[in-house]
Write a protein that holds these residues in place. Structure first.
Motif, mmCIF file in Angstrom:
data_model
loop_
_atom_site.group_PDB
_atom_site.id
_atom_site.type_symbol
_atom_site.label_atom_id
_atom_site.label_comp_id
_atom_site.label_asym_id
_atom_site.label_seq_id
_atom_site.Cartn_x
_atom_site.Cartn_y
_atom_site.Cartn_z
ATOM 1 N N GLN A 59 9.124 -0.272 51.870
ATOM 2 C CA GLN A 59 10.456 -0.100 51.277
ATOM 3 C C GLN A 59 11.547 -0.320 52.323
ATOM 4 N N ILE A 60 11.317 0.123 53.554
ATOM 5 C CA ILE A 60 12.311 -0.113 54.606
ATOM 6 C C ILE A 60 12.499 -1.624 54.805
ATOM 7 N N ALA A 61 11.400 -2.358 54.877
ATOM 8 C CA ALA A 61 11.492 -3.818 55.051
ATOM 9 C C ALA A 61 12.138 -4.474 53.840
ATOM 10 N N ASP A 62 11.656 -4.119 52.643
ATOM 11 C CA ASP A 62 12.133 -4.779 51.424
ATOM 12 C C ASP A 62 13.547 -4.382 51.044
ATOM 13 N N TRP A 63 13.876 -3.116 51.207
ATOM 14 C CA TRP A 63 15.167 -2.621 50.709
ATOM 15 C C TRP A 63 16.203 -2.443 51.825
ATOM 16 N N ALA A 64 15.941 -1.537 52.780
ATOM 17 C CA ALA A 64 16.944 -1.215 53.808
ATOM 18 C C ALA A 64 17.259 -2.419 54.681
ATOM 19 N N LEU A 65 16.207 -3.120 55.117
ATOM 20 C CA LEU A 65 16.397 -4.265 56.009
ATOM 21 C C LEU A 65 16.344 -5.585 55.257
ATOM 22 N N GLY A 66 16.054 -5.524 53.973
ATOM 23 C CA GLY A 66 15.967 -6.708 53.122
ATOM 24 C C GLY A 66 17.166 -6.801 52.195
ATOM 25 N N THR A 67 17.043 -6.269 50.978
ATOM 26 C CA THR A 67 18.108 -6.443 49.981
ATOM 27 C C THR A 67 19.445 -5.859 50.431
ATOM 28 N N GLU A 68 19.425 -4.762 51.180
ATOM 29 C CA GLU A 68 20.698 -4.174 51.627
ATOM 30 C C GLU A 68 21.394 -5.016 52.694
ATOM 31 N N MET A 69 20.655 -5.880 53.377
ATOM 32 C CA MET A 69 21.254 -6.729 54.405
ATOM 33 C C MET A 69 21.518 -8.148 53.901
ATOM 34 N N GLU A 70 21.079 -8.461 52.683
ATOM 35 C CA GLU A 70 21.344 -9.791 52.137
ATOM 36 C C GLU A 70 22.846 -10.028 52.046
ATOM 37 N N GLY A 71 23.261 -11.182 52.464
ATOM 38 C CA GLY A 71 24.677 -11.524 52.429
ATOM 39 C C GLY A 71 25.438 -11.084 53.671
#
Length: 182
Positions: A59-71
């Motif tokens: 979840q950290i990879a997918d969400w915190a460092l993934g979708t939350e950093m997109e853009g």
């Protein structure tokens, strides 16, 4: 609370800041996942009703460092001060949030206010939790200014439209942050 040698915590922060700089360079923060324990928690507050919570490396990879950093791949997050408590095995790092995009006068868009991360160290050069803090009202104001100036990329425009309807966003009543810091 577990104490750790100060030199080990200093080395952890050296590794963390180097990994952060590499992530900024390539616009991908997911490699930083290895600096968390498999069961780590990464969270932040987003006002009176909402929390973001990622549990575990995936979840950290997918969400915190993934979708939350997109853009935000052009953004930089330089650390300006680090405070280490080796007796409690905790670290606080204060950072800035600076967009790669610039205004007409050449100045970079930057989220005002205090930004930082509070970490609990677990040994083996890994965090067991991370709690970020930053001014969400100022973040919103910068994103609106960038949008008005035509400098907000399409991914961030979509995120602004969506609001807090992304993976990991919970009602505050669904996550007791204070229970995690014991």
């Amino acid at each position: 609370m577990t104490s750790f040698p100060r030199a080990e915590l200093e080395e952890m922060m050296r590794r963390w800041i180097a990994a952060n700089a590499k992530a900024e360079e390539i616009g991908d923060w997911t490699a930083m996942t290895e600096l968390y324990t498999p069961d780590a928690i990464y969270s932040w507050n987003n006002g009176p009703r909402t929390e973001f919570v990622a549990r575990g490396r995936k979840q950290i990879a997918d969400w915190a460092l993934g979708t939350e950093m997109e853009g935000l791949d052009s953004w930089k997050y330089p650390y300006v001060k680090v405070l280490i408590d080796e007796q409690q095995g905790q670290v606080i790092g204060f950072w800035r949030q600076i967009a790669g995009e610039t205004r007409a006068d050449g100045s970079h868009y930057e989220i005002a206010g205090t930004g930082g991360s509070w970490f609990r160290y677990a040994g083996n050069y890994q965090w067991s939790w991370q709690r970020d803090f930053f001014d969400h009202a100022n973040a919103g104001a910068i994103f609106m200014e960038m949008q008005k100036d035509g400098k907000l990329n399409e991914i961030m425009q979509e995120r602004v439209r969506r609001g807090s309807k992304m993976p990991g966003w919970l009602r505050r009543t669904e996550f007791d942050w204070y229970a995690t810091i014991e």
